[in-house]
Design an enzyme around this catalytic site. Structure first.
Site, PDB file in Angstrom:
ATOM      1  CD  GLU A 191       1.966   9.372 -24.301  1.00 17.00           C
ATOM      2  OE1 GLU A 191       2.377   8.284 -24.710  1.00 17.00           O
ATOM      3  OE2 GLU A 191       0.750   9.661 -24.290  1.00 17.00           O
ATOM      4  CG  ASP A 330       0.459   1.087 -24.319  1.00 17.40           C
ATOM      5  OD1 ASP A 330       0.980   1.726 -23.381  1.00 17.40           O
ATOM      6  OD2 ASP A 330       0.329   1.552 -25.469  1.00 17.40           O
TER       7      ASP A 330
END
Length: 499
Positions: A191, A330
């Site tokens: 993250e 991602d």
């Protein structure tokens, strides 16, 4: 600028990650999530990199692969189940062809899906029979991509006790080295979570570079920076460029011409519609038209290249030197979430050098001299607000407290003394699985929150069960651990004594 000088440097960073899903449900989250991403993102992205390697290209992009994802893509159970899933996909396309006969667009879609499923099966059977590690190692060995690693189960590191944080990170780097023969020099911190001082732990573990979000550098992402008094380097995502593709509110994948991720034809398990419009009900969406999507894709490749070139020129004018742009996403965006994503990726990576942009890896950017002075980073992440609220906010306060308590119990665990104890090793594994950052994210974002809460609770309970047996000196501890390892056994090398 002479004709031979580049406009500047561009780095594409992809972060490949899913939590441990094997044996924990199938639909709509669980194993189905893994197999969709595997088929629609991991296969095409690695195929693209292999083709680039065959063309002699080097340092094309930086690829992060989390240890917990790599473990699933190597796992014998997952390999067998994914092979069956691919066969089922092929059968579903044949069923769709029979149902959609007479509709030109839908019939064409069924044929395209059949070819895609058949190609995926052939690719999997031909190159992936022994898992992901041989595939990825060939790409890393060829130099086409730089590899990033990470902690074992993708925990949000700022909320970890320093001893647990170090254990998870060192274990993750070791796991990657065991699978690939390469110990990553860089990581994608889960993250992009950062707390002041973490660079010292990175340096001790041999990590030389990591990613942060642009606001952590107050928007000045035009060069990498050393962190604090260390020689560990951070790179910041350039949000002005990154958000052209994907932001919390907009981006290319939401264009009306692209295939709609959320709309299913449930009788065949395929996605037959295009986005059409943000507020159009699924039943009213137009059928997907590949030709229309291809035209739009061409425009978006050009727009992105123009955006990168414009940004590099702006930065050069501001700083008086050629600058760096880092865009990071991602991996699952390309193909899984955005059907046209792999084609866009290839288009951009081919078009940027033609536009005079040096395309390279994070390592290559440092070799090209894109290193600025030291910086003190604030507590940060790439989540909402760019702080920690997604992982330690009010909605997950109970989860945060439970994980803090779990860490205390974990550090008190009897780990076996001189000889490895497989029961203690499994208890540690369960605790690490409970602390995956994905569970808090899913709760905060109200995305399969019940599943996330259940997963965190199940692994915590399994840790406590085995730990209690160990404290009691029960001979049943090893048998129970072996049963749990059959479901939750991603890391055979985890040694509880290292805590």
């Amino acid at each position: 600028m002479t004709a031979t000088e580049p406009e500047g440097t561009f780095c594409l960073v992809l972060h490949s990650h899913l939590p441990w899903l094997a044996h924990h449900g199938s639909w709509p989250v669980g194993e189905e999530w893994l197999y969709q991403a595997w088929a629609h993102s991991y296969l095409p992205v690695t195929d693209l990199l292999r083709r680039f390697a065959d063309e002699g290209k080097r340092d094309v992009l930086t690829l992060g692969v989390t240890p917990v994802l790599a473990a699933q893509l190597d796992d014998p159970y997952c390999l067998r189940a994914f092979h069956a899933w691919l066969g089922d996909w092929q059968l579903r396309t044949q069923h769709a062809a029979s149902l959609w006969r007479g509709d030109d667009l839908l019939s064409s879609l069924a044929a395209d899906e059949y070819r895609a499923a058949t190609g995926a099966l052939e690719e999997f059977e031909g190159r992936w029979r022994h898992g992901f590690s041989p595939v990825l190692r060939s790409l890393v060995d060829s130099g086409v991509a730089e590899l990033l690693g990470g902690p074992l189960t993708h925990p949000f590191q700022p909320l970890l006790d320093e001893r647990v944080r170090s254990f998870a990170l060192r274990g993750g780097l070791t796991d990657t080295a065991l699978r690939l023969g390469h110990r990553p020099a860089g990581i994608w911190a889960p993250e992009c979570g950062y707390a002041p001082g973490m660079e010292d732990g990175y340096a001790a573990a041999g990590v030389r570079r990591f990613l942060v979000d642009g606001p952590s550098l107050r928007g000045d992402t035009s060069a990498a920076r050393t962190v604090g008094s260390s020689d560990v380097v951070c790179f910041g995502r350039d949000l002005e460029v990154t958000y052209r593709v994907w932001s919390p509110k907009s981006g290319y994948p939401g264009h009306s011409a692209y295939r709609d991720f959320h709309t299913w034809a449930h009788d065949v398990g395929l996605k037959p519609s295009r986005v059409t419009g943000k507020h159009i009900e699924p039943a009213d969406k137009a059928p997907y038209d590949p030709a229309l999507a291809a035209d739009t894709l061409h425009q978006h490749v050009k727009d992105f290249v123009d955006t990168v070139v414009g940004r590099l020129r702006e930065l050069r004018e501001r700083h008086g030197r050629r600058s760096l742009v880092v865009a990071a996403y991602d991996t699952e965006l390309f193909g899984h979430w955005w059907h046209e994503g792999p084609a866009w990726l290839e288009g951009v990576l081919r078009a940027l050098p033609e536009a005079g942009v040096r395309v390279t890896t994070l390592r290559g950017a440092l070799e090209a001299g894109h290193l600025g002075g030291p910086v003190d980073l604030p507590a940060s992440s790439w989540g909402s607000g760019k702080d920690w609220r997604v992982w330690d906010g009010e909605q997950v306060a109970d989860m945060v407290q439970e994980n803090a308590n779990l860490q205390r119990r974990l550090l008190d665990l009897e780990t076996g003394g001189q000889v490895r104890d497989p029961a203690a090793d499994q208890a540690v594994t369960e605790a690490l699985l409970a602390m995956s950052s994905d569970w808090a994210f899913m709760v905060t974002k109200d995305s399969a929150a019940d599943y996330a809460c259940r997963r965190a609770r199940v692994h915590t309970e399994r840790f406590d069960e085995v730990a209690a047996l160990l404290r009691a000196g029960s001979p049943a501890a090893r048998a129970r651990a072996a049963a749990l390892r059959a479901e939750d056994g991603p890391f055979g090398h985890v040694d509880a004594r290292a805590l």
